[in-house]
Scaffold this active site. Structure first.
Site, mmCIF file in Angstrom:
data_model
loop_
_atom_site.group_PDB
_atom_site.id
_atom_site.type_symbol
_atom_site.label_atom_id
_atom_site.label_comp_id
_atom_site.label_asym_id
_atom_site.label_seq_id
_atom_site.Cartn_x
_atom_site.Cartn_y
_atom_site.Cartn_z
ATOM 1 N N HIS A 87 29.584 -6.966 31.666
ATOM 2 C CA HIS A 87 28.248 -6.352 31.694
ATOM 3 C C HIS A 87 27.092 -7.332 31.899
ATOM 4 C CE1 HIS A 87 28.122 -7.775 27.515
ATOM 5 N NE2 HIS A 87 26.813 -7.700 27.635
HETATM 6 C C1 UD1 Z 1 21.833 -5.733 26.785
HETATM 7 C C2 UD1 Z 1 21.430 -7.138 26.366
HETATM 8 C C3 UD1 Z 1 22.654 -8.045 26.349
HETATM 9 C C4 UD1 Z 1 23.756 -7.455 25.485
HETATM 10 C C5 UD1 Z 1 24.054 -6.023 25.936
HETATM 11 C C6 UD1 Z 1 25.042 -5.391 24.987
HETATM 12 C C7 UD1 Z 1 19.176 -7.856 27.048
HETATM 13 C C8 UD1 Z 1 18.387 -8.668 27.988
HETATM 14 N N1 UD1 Z 1 20.481 -7.719 27.315
HETATM 15 O O1 UD1 Z 1 22.319 -5.814 28.108
HETATM 16 O O2 UD1 Z 1 22.292 -9.302 25.807
HETATM 17 O O3 UD1 Z 1 24.881 -8.254 25.622
HETATM 18 O O4 UD1 Z 1 22.847 -5.250 25.908
HETATM 19 O O5 UD1 Z 1 25.697 -4.307 25.591
HETATM 20 O O6 UD1 Z 1 18.643 -7.336 26.092
HETATM 21 N N2 UD1 Z 1 22.138 1.707 30.623
HETATM 22 C C9 UD1 Z 1 22.488 3.045 30.581
HETATM 23 N N3 UD1 Z 1 22.599 3.627 29.355
HETATM 24 C C10 UD1 Z 1 22.382 2.964 28.190
HETATM 25 C C11 UD1 Z 1 22.019 1.615 28.255
HETATM 26 C C12 UD1 Z 1 21.902 0.985 29.472
HETATM 27 O O7 UD1 Z 1 22.706 3.692 31.608
HETATM 28 O O8 UD1 Z 1 22.511 3.572 27.108
HETATM 29 C C13 UD1 Z 1 22.067 1.044 31.952
HETATM 30 C C14 UD1 Z 1 20.719 1.211 32.648
HETATM 31 O O9 UD1 Z 1 20.970 1.301 34.015
HETATM 32 C C15 UD1 Z 1 20.041 -0.106 32.332
HETATM 33 C C16 UD1 Z 1 21.204 -1.088 32.316
HETATM 34 O O10 UD1 Z 1 22.293 -0.354 31.781
HETATM 35 O O11 UD1 Z 1 19.065 -0.456 33.268
HETATM 36 C C17 UD1 Z 1 20.978 -2.345 31.525
HETATM 37 O O12 UD1 Z 1 20.648 -2.031 30.170
HETATM 38 P P1 UD1 Z 1 19.861 -3.096 29.253
HETATM 39 O O13 UD1 Z 1 19.784 -2.598 27.878
HETATM 40 O O14 UD1 Z 1 18.593 -3.482 29.916
HETATM 41 O O15 UD1 Z 1 20.772 -4.382 29.322
HETATM 42 P P2 UD1 Z 1 22.324 -4.539 29.032
HETATM 43 O O16 UD1 Z 1 22.965 -4.989 30.295
HETATM 44 O O17 UD1 Z 1 22.841 -3.343 28.349
HETATM 45 N N1 UDP Z 2 32.332 -2.428 22.135
HETATM 46 C C1 UDP Z 2 32.665 -1.108 21.876
HETATM 47 N N2 UDP Z 2 33.011 -0.303 22.932
HETATM 48 C C2 UDP Z 2 33.046 -0.749 24.229
HETATM 49 C C3 UDP Z 2 32.700 -2.104 24.466
HETATM 50 C C4 UDP Z 2 32.346 -2.906 23.409
HETATM 51 O O1 UDP Z 2 32.663 -0.676 20.731
HETATM 52 O O2 UDP Z 2 33.372 0.040 25.125
HETATM 53 C C5 UDP Z 2 31.961 -3.292 21.009
HETATM 54 C C6 UDP Z 2 32.815 -4.537 20.902
HETATM 55 O O3 UDP Z 2 33.946 -4.297 20.120
HETATM 56 C C7 UDP Z 2 31.856 -5.538 20.265
HETATM 57 C C8 UDP Z 2 30.505 -5.120 20.805
HETATM 58 O O4 UDP Z 2 30.648 -3.780 21.243
HETATM 59 O O5 UDP Z 2 31.848 -5.386 18.862
HETATM 60 C C9 UDP Z 2 30.151 -6.005 21.953
HETATM 61 O O6 UDP Z 2 29.133 -5.455 22.688
HETATM 62 P P1 UDP Z 2 28.776 -5.915 24.168
HETATM 63 O O7 UDP Z 2 29.962 -6.486 24.836
HETATM 64 O O8 UDP Z 2 28.112 -4.763 24.793
HETATM 65 O O9 UDP Z 2 27.642 -7.017 23.916
HETATM 66 P P2 UDP Z 2 27.657 -8.575 23.566
HETATM 67 O O10 UDP Z 2 28.522 -8.803 22.398
HETATM 68 O O11 UDP Z 2 28.104 -9.310 24.794
HETATM 69 O O12 UDP Z 2 26.213 -8.853 23.312
#
Ligand code: UD1
Ligand code: UDP
Length: 375
Positions: A213
């Site tokens: 991601h």
């Molecule tokens: C964010 C965090 C990242 C973390 C991740 C955990 C920042 C800069 N990044 O990344 O550090 O590891 O969360 O998962 O804060 N979207 C949906 N539905 C949702 C959420 C997101 O469709 O419920 C899609 C949207 O297209 C959005 C994109 O995901 O634009 C990115 O979401 P965003 O929260 O900005 O960043 P993450 O990649 O989720």
């Molecule tokens: N996770 C989850 N379901 C998923 C993917 C991740 O419950 O489909 C959990 C995972 O076990 C971990 C946390 O979400 O505890 C990690 O989140 P993510 O990879 O989105 O973010 P990061 O840790 O890189 O910030």
């Protein structure tokens, strides 16, 4: 004492569940009650990226949901700050508690610092040393303005020391708490069942679990293309790859015809994001984990699974040094090579030190928070 917790993303809900439970335990035995107000920024909002965690992990429902949603970095962070400022002014918390390195972390911390509200940062001291990562900026700034810095590892403490934190000029305290993700994995592991395996018709050690991601993996078509091709080849030549796909990655692929076609004709099992209990089950029954997630790299280690990280660096460098994790980069051949190497490695003889504490990080953190309240 009134604490205001700011969360917004999937990993933060999981981390916050540990602290909410530790606060409830503390309140049972102390007259010095901690009153926690949970504010959800709404950064993650899909049911399987947000609600599912509150339901499954029995986290108190957020008192306030700002529903900020997605956007550019400035737009998202700025909108959160505008909304949080109003809440801080109304609630007047004694402390703001933030987790990790997301835009919700930065917004929660910056807004507090401007109002002179002390900040506690859980997961302080982590660095990738990659200034292009949005998370790196968020961490560095949050650490610099926090009063209580809770470090998961000795490496994190050492990194802060090298940056001059703590420092006599700034009133802050660095504490090695251990990692709340370990508390969480230990606590919820007892609640997992094998039903996820059955539902997906999978058998223990007969599949590889993958998640992707990061912006570095999804914002560049060529890199996403490399990752899909590598996972497809691994799924054909080694073991079936199961990939619960993050909505960010799904959106990027759907927007690009070529990537969409590549994924459709691949041998990869794409599934929707799963709940945390299912995730623990998926991790502990997998043969190997391939990921760019911070959380999954550690959870692989908690379950004694080998991990291949599709990034060029990691904040969890101790796992690389011990041999549990391998950095593969984002080139197709390098990913496949690293996976084949890890599949032929036996983890049994690898050292398994207690890098992340012993599962009581939540209690250590709450004790420090309460001390601050009684001063
Ligand atoms: C964010 C965090 C990242 C973390 C991740 C955990 C920042 C800069 N990044 O990344 O550090 O590891 O969360 O998962 O804060 N979207 C949906 N539905 C949702 C959420 C997101 O469709 O419920 C899609 C949207 O297209 C959005 C994109 O995901 O634009 C990115 O979401 P965003 O929260 O900005 O960043 P993450 O990649 O989720
Ligand atoms: N996770 C989850 N379901 C998923 C993917 C991740 O419950 O489909 C959990 C995972 O076990 C971990 C946390 O979400 O505890 C990690 O989140 P993510 O990879 O989105 O973010 P990061 O840790 O890189 O910030």
């Amino acid at each position: 004492m009134k604490i205001l917790t700011v969360v917004g993303t999937r990993p933060q809900f999981i981390k916050a569940a540990v602290l909410s439970r530790a606060i409830a335990d503390f309140n049972k035995s102390s007259s010095n009650r901690i009153n926690e107000i949970i504010v959800h920024t709404g950064q993650h909002y899909d049911k399987n990226m947000s609600d599912i965690f509150f339901e499954e992990l029995q986290i108190p429902k957020p008192h306030i949901n700002l529903a900020i949603g997605s956007g550019s970095h400035a737009e998202q962070t700025g909108n959160m700050m505008i909304a949080l400022e109003k809440i801080y002014l109304k609630e007047k918390p004694d402390l703001v508690l933030v987790y990790g390195d997301t835009n919700s972390t930065l917004a929660g911390a910056l807004t507090a610092s401007k109002l002179h509200i002390p900040i506690a940062h859980v997961e302080a001291g982590l660095r990738s040393f990659n200034p292009n990562m949005p998370e790196e900026i968020n961490r560095v700034v949050t650490d610099r303005i926090s009063s209580l810095l809770f470090c998961p590892t000795d490496t994190a403490i050492e990194i802060l020391k090298q940056e001059g934190i703590p420092n006599k000029r700034y009133n802050c305290k660095v504490i090695k708490s251990g990692d709340v993700m370990l508390d969480s994995a230990l606590f919820y592991d007892k609640q997992t069942t094998g039903s996820w395996l059955k539902r997906h018709n999978l058998k223990k050690d007969q599949y590889i679990l993958a998640t992707v991601h990061r912006a570095e993996s999804t914002d560049f078509t060529e890199k996403t293309n490399n990752i899909i091709k590598a996972l497809d080849k691994i799924s054909k030549e080694c073991l079936k790859v199961v990939w619960p796909i993050h909505p960010r990655t799904k959106a990027k692929i759907t927007q690009n015809n070529e990537l969409q076609k590549l994924l459709e004709k691949s041998n990869i099992d794409i599934i929707e994001p799963i709940g945390y209990l299912d995730m623990l089950c998926a991790e502990k029954n997998s043969r190997l984990i391939i990921t760019d997630s911070g959380g999954l790299q550690k959870e692989a280690f908690f379950h004694k699974k080998l991990c291949v990280t599709i990034r060029t660096e990691t904040e969890w460098s101790e796992l690389i040094e011990l041999g549990w994790n391998k950095i593969a980069g984002l080139e197709q051949e390098n990913i496949i090579y690293a996976v084949k190497q890890m599949l032929s490695t036996s983890s049994e003889k690898l050292p398994y030190p207690d890098l992340y504490g012993n599962g009581n990080a939540g209690a250590i953190i709450v004790k420090e928070l309460a001390n601050l309240g009684s001063n």
